[in-house]
Design a protein around this motif. Structure first.
Motif, PDB file in Angstrom:
ATOM      1  N   LEU A 158       0.831  -1.202   0.000  1.00  0.00           N
ATOM      2  CA  LEU A 158       0.000   0.000   0.000  1.00  0.00           C
ATOM      3  C   LEU A 158       0.869   1.256   0.000  1.00  0.00           C
ATOM      4  O   LEU A 158       0.510   2.269  -0.615  1.00  0.00           O
ATOM      5  N   ILE A 159       2.008   1.190   0.673  1.00  0.00           N
ATOM      6  CA  ILE A 159       2.923   2.330   0.689  1.00  0.00           C
ATOM      7  C   ILE A 159       3.445   2.614  -0.714  1.00  0.00           C
ATOM      8  O   ILE A 159       3.411   3.763  -1.191  1.00  0.00           O
ATOM      9  N   GLU A 160       3.923   1.569  -1.394  1.00  0.00           N
ATOM     10  CA  GLU A 160       4.478   1.763  -2.740  1.00  0.00           C
ATOM     11  C   GLU A 160       3.413   2.234  -3.715  1.00  0.00           C
ATOM     12  O   GLU A 160       3.686   3.061  -4.594  1.00  0.00           O
ATOM     13  N   GLU A 161       2.206   1.744  -3.558  1.00  0.00           N
ATOM     14  CA  GLU A 161       1.102   2.191  -4.425  1.00  0.00           C
ATOM     15  C   GLU A 161       0.849   3.680  -4.243  1.00  0.00           C
ATOM     16  O   GLU A 161       0.648   4.421  -5.216  1.00  0.00           O
ATOM     17  N   ALA A 162       0.841   4.135  -2.992  1.00  0.00           N
ATOM     18  CA  ALA A 162       0.601   5.558  -2.718  1.00  0.00           C
ATOM     19  C   ALA A 162       1.743   6.422  -3.246  1.00  0.00           C
ATOM     20  O   ALA A 162       1.517   7.518  -3.776  1.00  0.00           O
ATOM     21  N   LEU A 163       2.971   5.946  -3.123  1.00  0.00           N
ATOM     22  CA  LEU A 163       4.118   6.727  -3.591  1.00  0.00           C
ATOM     23  C   LEU A 163       4.133   6.849  -5.114  1.00  0.00           C
ATOM     24  O   LEU A 163       4.597   7.856  -5.661  1.00  0.00           O
ATOM     25  N   ARG A 164       3.643   5.832  -5.821  1.00  0.00           N
ATOM     26  CA  ARG A 164       3.615   5.878  -7.290  1.00  0.00           C
ATOM     27  C   ARG A 164       2.544   6.825  -7.816  1.00  0.00           C
ATOM     28  O   ARG A 164       2.526   7.141  -9.008  1.00  0.00           O
ATOM     29  N   ALA A 165       1.656   7.260  -6.958  1.00  0.00           N
ATOM     30  CA  ALA A 165       0.521   8.069  -7.404  1.00  0.00           C
ATOM     31  C   ALA A 165       0.910   9.496  -7.775  1.00  0.00           C
ATOM     32  O   ALA A 165       0.074  10.262  -8.251  1.00  0.00           O
ATOM     33  N   GLY A 166       2.195   9.881  -7.581  1.00  0.00           N
ATOM     34  CA  GLY A 166       2.604  11.265  -7.857  1.00  0.00           C
ATOM     35  C   GLY A 166       2.681  11.624  -9.317  1.00  0.00           C
ATOM     36  O   GLY A 166       2.555  12.781  -9.689  1.00  0.00           O
ATOM     37  N   GLY A 167       2.894  10.623 -10.180  1.00  0.00           N
ATOM     38  CA  GLY A 167       2.991  10.910 -11.607  1.00  0.00           C
ATOM     39  C   GLY A 167       4.349  11.459 -11.996  1.00  0.00           C
ATOM     40  O   GLY A 167       5.253  11.600 -11.188  1.00  0.00           O
ATOM     41  N   ALA A 168       4.511  11.800 -13.271  1.00  0.00           N
ATOM     42  CA  ALA A 168       5.775  12.305 -13.810  1.00  0.00           C
ATOM     43  C   ALA A 168       5.676  13.796 -14.085  1.00  0.00           C
ATOM     44  O   ALA A 168       4.592  14.367 -14.161  1.00  0.00           O
ATOM     45  N   GLY A 169       6.852  14.404 -14.238  1.00  0.00           N
ATOM     46  CA  GLY A 169       6.919  15.828 -14.550  1.00  0.00           C
ATOM     47  C   GLY A 169       7.895  16.063 -15.679  1.00  0.00           C
ATOM     48  O   GLY A 169       8.220  15.168 -16.453  1.00  0.00           O
TER      49      GLY A 169
END
Length: 244
Positions: A158-169
């Motif tokens: 769940l931690i890794e899923e939440a961290l991936r939610a930031g997207g790219a820039g």
């Protein structure tokens, strides 16, 4: 010969037998309203008897231990509800709070079961909300966010899923970069004031550049950004700011 009729004093006519026999009463029809009234009365009497039986039935004695346990469960449920009123909490956080209060295991288990049945525990939603808020309010890197969520006993997936939610820039040249790199760049740019830029532009021996690099590196370390990423971002952002 015609029959003679007499009344019995109650309104019901009697027929007189011409041969002198005893008079016969003529049956009177009962109205539907009267039948319904008697039926209602009978139902009310049965209900009254049943109610009285229930009231007179001996009641089981209360179990004082069970009553005391229920009080404890309700007390701890109200305590967790007060915590949840301030912000969302992870399941591990709430269990940790109950342990600090030295709540017996059986009581804590029942408390958490009731909180879960009320849909007040959602570690996935908690992790996503925690990451979003901490990125927005404190510009934290993934390493710091991961550590904070682990301390709150959130599952690793769940931690890794939440961290991936930031997207790219986008990087300084318009090339795609990771979300963390973009956030790192935004943080560095926000900490470079006009006075820093003036000193950087007037720097001839590189002393101002080294001073800024040390300051920014310490900042990014505190915020939880990886060292190699910090070095890369600081170097490129200082070149962009100074024009060389």
């Amino acid at each position: 010969m015609a029959l003679s009729t007499e009344h019995d004093g109650h309104g019901a006519p009697e027929q007189q037998d011409p041969r002198g026999s005893a008079p016969r009463a003529v049956p009177v029809a009962v109205s539907p309203a009267g039948a319904q009234g008697r039926e209602r009365s009978a139902v009310q009497e049965r209900l009254a008897r049943r109610t009285q039986e229930i009231l007179e039935r001996p009641r089981p004695e209360k179990d004082p231990d069970r009553a005391e346990r229920e009080k404890a469960v309700m007390r701890e449920c109200r305590y967790l509800m007060r915590l949840l009123a301030t912000r969302r909490r992870s399941r591990g956080e709430m269990l940790e709070r109950l342990e600090r209060r030295e709540v017996p295991g059986s009581v804590a288990h029942e408390v958490m079961a009731r909180i879960e049945r009320a849909d007040l525990v959602d570690d996935r939603a908690f992790a996503h909300e925690w990451v979003r808020q901490r990125r927005e309010l404190r510009s934290l890197g993934d390493r710091a966010l991961r550590r904070e969520l682990e301390q709150r006993h959130v599952d690793g997936e769940l931690i890794e899923e939440a961290l991936r939610a930031g997207g790219a820039g986008q990087g300084p040249e318009g090339d795609p970069v990771s979300g963390e790199e973009e956030r790192c760049r935004e943080l560095v740019r926000s900490r470079l004031g006009e006075r820093d830029l003036e000193r950087l532009a007037a720097d001839r021996d590189g002393s101002q550049r080294r001073r800024l690099s040390r300051r920014l590196d310490a900042l990014l370390t505190r915020k939880g950004y990886p060292g190699d990423l910090a070095v890369q971002v600081i170097s490129s952002e200082l070149r962009r700011a100074s024009g060389r």
